[in-house]
Design a protein around this motif. Sequence first.
Motif, short mmCIF file in Angstrom:
data_model
loop_
_atom_site.label_atom_id
_atom_site.label_comp_id
_atom_site.label_asym_id
_atom_site.label_seq_id
_atom_site.Cartn_x
_atom_site.Cartn_y
_atom_site.Cartn_z
N ILE A 198 25.78 0.96 -32.15
CA ILE A 198 26.05 2.01 -31.17
C ILE A 198 24.84 2.94 -31.16
CG2 ILE A 198 27.63 3.89 -30.54
CD1 ILE A 198 29.33 2.26 -32.99
N THR A 199 24.30 3.18 -29.99
CA THR A 199 23.12 4.05 -29.93
C THR A 199 23.15 4.91 -28.67
OG1 THR A 199 20.71 4.13 -29.77
CG2 THR A 199 21.76 2.17 -28.90
N ASN A 200 22.63 6.11 -28.79
CA ASN A 200 22.55 6.97 -27.60
C ASN A 200 21.20 6.89 -26.92
OD1 ASN A 200 20.92 8.35 -29.31
ND2 ASN A 200 22.32 10.09 -29.61
N THR A 201 20.46 5.82 -27.27
CA THR A 201 19.13 5.67 -26.66
C THR A 201 19.16 4.76 -25.45
OG1 THR A 201 18.63 3.81 -28.13
CG2 THR A 201 17.99 5.99 -28.90
N GLY A 202 20.34 4.24 -25.13
CA GLY A 202 20.45 3.39 -23.95
C GLY A 202 20.02 1.96 -24.21
N ILE A 203 19.80 1.27 -23.12
CA ILE A 203 19.41 -0.14 -23.17
C ILE A 203 18.04 -0.24 -22.52
CG2 ILE A 203 19.92 -2.39 -22.10
CD1 ILE A 203 22.04 -2.08 -24.02
N HIS A 204 17.12 -0.87 -23.22
CA HIS A 204 15.80 -1.02 -22.62
C HIS A 204 15.38 -2.47 -22.70
CE1 HIS A 204 15.29 0.25 -26.88
NE2 HIS A 204 16.04 1.26 -26.47
N PRO A 205 15.84 -3.21 -21.72
CA PRO A 205 15.68 -4.67 -21.75
C PRO A 205 14.22 -5.08 -21.63
CG PRO A 205 17.05 -3.97 -19.87
CD PRO A 205 16.45 -2.75 -20.46
N GLY A 206 13.92 -6.20 -22.20
CA GLY A 206 12.68 -6.90 -21.92
C GLY A 206 11.48 -6.39 -22.66
N SER A 207 10.88 -5.39 -22.14
CA SER A 207 9.51 -5.14 -22.56
C SER A 207 9.37 -4.05 -23.60
CB SER A 207 8.68 -4.83 -21.31
OG SER A 207 9.52 -4.43 -20.26
N GLY A 208 10.46 -3.72 -24.26
CA GLY A 208 10.33 -2.78 -25.36
C GLY A 208 10.26 -1.33 -24.92
N VAL A 209 10.07 -0.49 -25.91
CA VAL A 209 10.05 0.96 -25.69
C VAL A 209 8.90 1.36 -24.77
CG1 VAL A 209 9.84 3.17 -26.85
CG2 VAL A 209 11.02 1.27 -27.96
N GLY A 210 9.13 2.37 -23.99
CA GLY A 210 8.00 2.94 -23.24
C GLY A 210 7.96 2.47 -21.80
N ASN A 211 8.48 1.30 -21.57
CA ASN A 211 8.56 0.82 -20.21
C ASN A 211 9.86 1.32 -19.60
OD1 ASN A 211 9.00 -0.54 -17.87
ND2 ASN A 211 8.38 -2.55 -18.65
N MET A 212 9.78 2.35 -18.82
CA MET A 212 11.01 2.94 -18.34
C MET A 212 11.61 2.19 -17.16
SD MET A 212 11.33 7.01 -18.68
CE MET A 212 12.05 7.05 -17.07
N ARG A 213 10.80 1.31 -16.53
CA ARG A 213 11.33 0.53 -15.44
C ARG A 213 12.54 -0.26 -15.94
NH1 ARG A 213 11.09 -4.24 -12.67
NH2 ARG A 213 10.31 -5.20 -14.58
N ASN A 214 13.64 -0.10 -15.30
CA ASN A 214 14.85 -0.87 -15.62
C ASN A 214 15.57 -0.41 -16.87
OD1 ASN A 214 14.36 -2.39 -13.41
ND2 ASN A 214 13.20 -3.92 -14.55
N GLU A 215 14.98 0.53 -17.57
CA GLU A 215 15.69 1.08 -18.72
C GLU A 215 16.93 1.81 -18.23
OE1 GLU A 215 13.44 2.94 -22.14
OE2 GLU A 215 14.49 4.69 -21.35
N ILE A 216 18.04 1.57 -18.89
CA ILE A 216 19.27 2.28 -18.55
C ILE A 216 19.47 3.32 -19.63
CG2 ILE A 216 21.77 2.04 -18.27
CD1 ILE A 216 21.18 -0.84 -17.27
N SER A 217 19.07 4.55 -19.32
CA SER A 217 19.03 5.59 -20.35
C SER A 217 19.10 6.97 -19.70
CB SER A 217 17.72 5.47 -21.14
OG SER A 217 16.63 5.81 -20.30
N PHE A 218 19.27 7.97 -20.53
CA PHE A 218 19.28 9.35 -20.05
C PHE A 218 17.97 9.65 -19.31
CE2 PHE A 218 18.25 13.87 -20.70
CZ PHE A 218 19.34 14.43 -20.04
N GLU A 219 16.86 9.16 -19.86
CA GLU A 219 15.56 9.44 -19.26
C GLU A 219 15.47 8.90 -17.84
OE1 GLU A 219 16.06 8.30 -22.24
OE2 GLU A 219 15.28 9.89 -23.54
N SER A 220 16.03 7.70 -17.61
CA SER A 220 15.87 7.08 -16.29
C SER A 220 16.97 7.48 -15.32
CB SER A 220 15.84 5.55 -16.43
OG SER A 220 17.09 5.07 -16.92
#
Lengths: 349, 349, 349, 349
Positions: A198-220
């Motif tokens: 369980i994490t509150n950092t969301g899901i960041h598929p594919g290309s790892g941290v820092g790539n916000m494209r497609n990240e499902i998170s508070f930031e995006s």
Amino acid sequence: MSKRNLMRTDLIDEANEVVQHRTKKEKDTLYDTPGIQMNEDRNGRVIITHIETDASGAESIGKKEGTYITLSVPTLTVEDEDGFKQLEQQLISSLNDIHQLLKLSKESTIAVIGLGNKTITPDAIGPLAIDLFHEEMFSLSFEPGKVVFFAPGVTGQTGLETFEFVKAIAEHVKPDLILVIDALAARNQDRLCKTVQITNTGIHPGSGVGNMRNEISFESLGVPVTAIGVPMVVDAPVLVVEAIETVFKVISSQIGETTKASSALSVGSWLRSTDAPINIEAIKPIFGEWTSWSSDEIRALLQEVLPPHHQQLFVTPKETDSWVKRHAELIQSGVLSWLQDDVFSSTSP
Amino acid sequence: MSKRNLMRTDLIDEANEVVQHRTKKEKDTLYDTPGIQMNEDRNGRVIITHIETDASGAESIGKKEGTYITLSVPTLTVEDEDGFKQLEQQLISSLNDIHQLLKLSKESTIAVIGLGNKTITPDAIGPLAIDLFHEEMFSLSFEPGKVVFFAPGVTGQTGLETFEFVKAIAEHVKPDLILVIDALAARNQDRLCKTVQITNTGIHPGSGVGNMRNEISFESLGVPVTAIGVPMVVDAPVLVVEAIETVFKVISSQIGETTKASSALSVGSWLRSTDAPINIEAIKPIFGEWTSWSSDEIRALLQEVLPPHHQQLFVTPKETDSWVKRHAELIQSGVLSWLQDDVFSSTSP
Amino acid sequence: MSKRNLMRTDLIDEANEVVQHRTKKEKDTLYDTPGIQMNEDRNGRVIITHIETDASGAESIGKKEGTYITLSVPTLTVEDEDGFKQLEQQLISSLNDIHQLLKLSKESTIAVIGLGNKTITPDAIGPLAIDLFHEEMFSLSFEPGKVVFFAPGVTGQTGLETFEFVKAIAEHVKPDLILVIDALAARNQDRLCKTVQITNTGIHPGSGVGNMRNEISFESLGVPVTAIGVPMVVDAPVLVVEAIETVFKVISSQIGETTKASSALSVGSWLRSTDAPINIEAIKPIFGEWTSWSSDEIRALLQEVLPPHHQQLFVTPKETDSWVKRHAELIQSGVLSWLQDDVFSSTSP
Amino acid sequence: MSKRNLMRTDLIDEANEVVQHRTKKEKDTLYDTPGIQMNEDRNGRVIITHIETDASGAESIGKKEGTYITLSVPTLTVEDEDGFKQLEQQLISSLNDIHQLLKLSKESTIAVIGLGNKTITPDAIGPLAIDLFHEEMFSLSFEPGKVVFFAPGVTGQTGLETFEFVKAIAEHVKPDLILVIDALAARNQDRLCKTVQITNTGIHPGSGVGNMRNEISFESLGVPVTAIGVPMVVDAPVLVVEAIETVFKVISSQIGETTKASSALSVGSWLRSTDAPINIEAIKPIFGEWTSWSSDEIRALLQEVLPPHHQQLFVTPKETDSWVKRHAELIQSGVLSWLQDDVFSSTSP
């Protein structure tokens, strides 16, 4: 679960720094690492690892800043009602824990989203959990519009980026929290189906941290996102690298143990591969120079040598169909209890 | 597909003797082996291997006496309509081929049986094919009692040994032929989902040749049994052994090739791992003593060292769900055409 | 559930003689009918009707000689956990009741067979219940060969008469009891999904009593057969006849009631259509001559007048998919408890 | 398909005015009705009815202003490959017809939305068609973002009004056309599963024309909406009213026919109930006063007299599961061909 880099793991417990600090002394070191707070606890059969990272700590382990809670029952089997019950109780408790600061109440609106491809069995946990919500919805008594349950499907099926789907709903429904359910990839096959993260950092598929494209998170999305994930697969080349390293470690430790009083003790498989450094000189005659290579180097060799098919292979437990169903039930049941008993029964502060 | 010995393969193409005689010169040798007749042919994109063994030949390759036909399309993908069409045509043609001596006609009665566990995706080909027969049955015009389609399920589900189930039907229906559809295990991941094997030796799950208990075959049932199988999984330890040996072979051949003009040529993955002996001396410095071990010795080491979980893991293509569905369609469609156009349209001689 | 005569009902409660003896006075008459013993009881929300017939009584109601127990919860809904729990407890108790004389014990062998077509939703209860047994079987601890669970499919799908399938297994396994699970047709839509019928007379599809061909019963198989059935459909012409007769009855009773003090009382739908004779003279002006016709005559008219499609129509509750699933769970769970706690835990006398 | 008024039909062909103008002479009258243009045509086995209404015409038949095309194959059966093929060709042609003015091209973006509840078999056409699109999507070559396929589920399951779901996607994706696939209710059971209706008036579930809340249409979304629907159910009270009226009509016409030379001729069921006025005086002695009642009055009586369960009943063909699957395939295949061959292969004008 989505396209992954070779050797990618979605579990923070398997991040190199965390794994390598597993021995007592090294754990102490990790506790001292600036920016990382790690706490291990046990409740009945459930091992709870709570990790908090700030920006600097996150960078040092190649993960995102935030809170990660992993719940593991190392002896879990697919028919183990007791184990799943304990895991569910702990899931509810950890959901309360991780959402403490959000002040959710019966005034809140929550979107529960199941990610993944329901036509690929080990990736179907998210959609299956949503199916279960849908089936029970008629007998529940949520106020209209307070919760939304849906499974957007995967981009390759729907024609729309998963992120865009979630964003469309988020913009329209304006939830106070997005809860995402997804299957994860693990590095170590021992973890498969026995851990919930369980994490509150969301899901960041594919290309790892820092790539916000497609990240499902508070930031995006501008909305808090909590992700609940279960490791369901190991990629085939990952399995091979891990197996080779396990061979090196076990043989190395056996050579070492022959001179130690402890050599008679059996070492549990859950820990076996992680707790002692390899005595390279002892095993080099048998296994050659590559015993001194790093995981990255062995991996690079395999990537070059193995045919491309290999990288399209999944390693899963034989009873994957049953595990997927069982974990979807666990998460659906735990999240539902949490919503009914903890979130929507409390008044806003 | 059923409980298997470690390293078991259900494909005759992967039997050691057959694999090791794959180079031109060695094949010639195999042709000379008493008791084994092997013939390789190609029809469009389909590679057809036809192997006949008598008792002595069978023993030398650890398989049962009889006819084995394997149809492979190495470049097959799950959306490859053309490939599946060619495979289906060849399946029909091979069914005619293997049943030549049986003199089937419209007077015959045939039982088509789908083996396997439909709740384990890669094992579900048999039951899925039967489901397709059941769906279409209403629009077919078989005379009552001429064909029977059923999927007995697995012993662990039904409480009755699969063999006993088949025997009960065989005794009651007294068919002239039992056609069994099943998923197989492969040793080489390149084979997965790209090969169909047809054999008149039946299905002998679990304990290998010679153990007639539970074997579904002419010997155990008194009725000719033809088995159609598709390799769907590689067991995890098998994958690891194969990967390690592939590393040894490829590096060995690269070291060799640096002095050959042909070193610039790319070698196709289908063949790469099988065609040249390993130059052990060249690779021993890198990979150590175990380069000289036999597959059996490497396997024994892994079996001892890897945790037991490991042996409960399946390696499958990511799109297994689609492959299983597609192959069930292929076999159902091919068998149906064969029954309608070839068997039941011919009069007995 | 199988091909049915027009107006066929599979429920003994709906047999004309039983229905027509539903008023207090007439019930007393029925109690006096030679060869029929009827007993109505209530346990919590479950109404239990226990009917015993001997040969003469059976003939008089057009049913087979034996024991019929029907369990009804008139207020049952598909989400009604309490109602289903009470029904399950009563099912277990009735299974003990009806099998008293068989002296089943842990030495017994029992075959549990789910009839019906799983691709027709309201007919899928039998196969779905068997699927549930199959899923749980791995975690159960039946001795090998003591229970067999299977769903033979329907003749139109498998190519083999259902009866022949059951017979093949019966001959091979030689069970002490065959337990058959099937969907039934009802005459009265109020019964749909709210009743479970248990009978030791077996299943006699299609052509009614006396036609032993395809009957699954002690008489045809030489093994005691108990059938558990749930009414899932009303045939469309049956619905129309019932609706027309309901109109006649309700209007007739309303005309009568206008002069009675009781006219203010609401009459529950479960009983409404069955408790008073129609006052034909009162309603003839409105509805004409056919108010004096028998059900058989109205039915014959409809059969002639309505297009043939009509007779291929099913009437089912909107939530049939959920009802089927829920009843399959009920029966599977009840039968499993009965097998584990009552049958296989007792020693033979 | 959604909550419906008693006697609601979703088919314009069954609107009273349209039905009652079915005889040659009356059709001519309808052609003269201001605001309605009706055209009947036949292509092979497909009967095509094209109706255009303006505001005044729409009001007179209780439907929305716009274009309605119905395609019917009265003799269609579920295994009728030829019939489905003809229907699919006509569907493609009608999709071109109804979208002529929209000037769709390869620059367009199209959202294809499957409505309905996939856990209620006869309501599952929409979601099933979307599942088929999802399965094939991987092998199609649409430009990313040009088409979106999704099934929002029903409000009672997801917690979000279907309309809001569609609106969220519409706002985010901004499609040039929304294509909606849905199951419909019919009044006449002859229509079930044998008709496809295409209309550019959208879907207006529940409360009829004029209630824009939840309507999925150009008016509510600002995007052209085309709905493709198949009648899958008749509500039970509707069936009863229709059956009673059929009895009246057929008996009336038989009484009339006894004096006509044509009385020996069989009248096809497709038309039988619609083509002659009832001779009330002739049938009143048999069926009473209510022969002179309007459909609305008979319906009101039934609504009062029949128990409430009755109105929760669906009437469907026995093979509903197969029909639903087959029609989902038909629509998916037709829409896909239309998108690939007609829309996205054309350049914008």
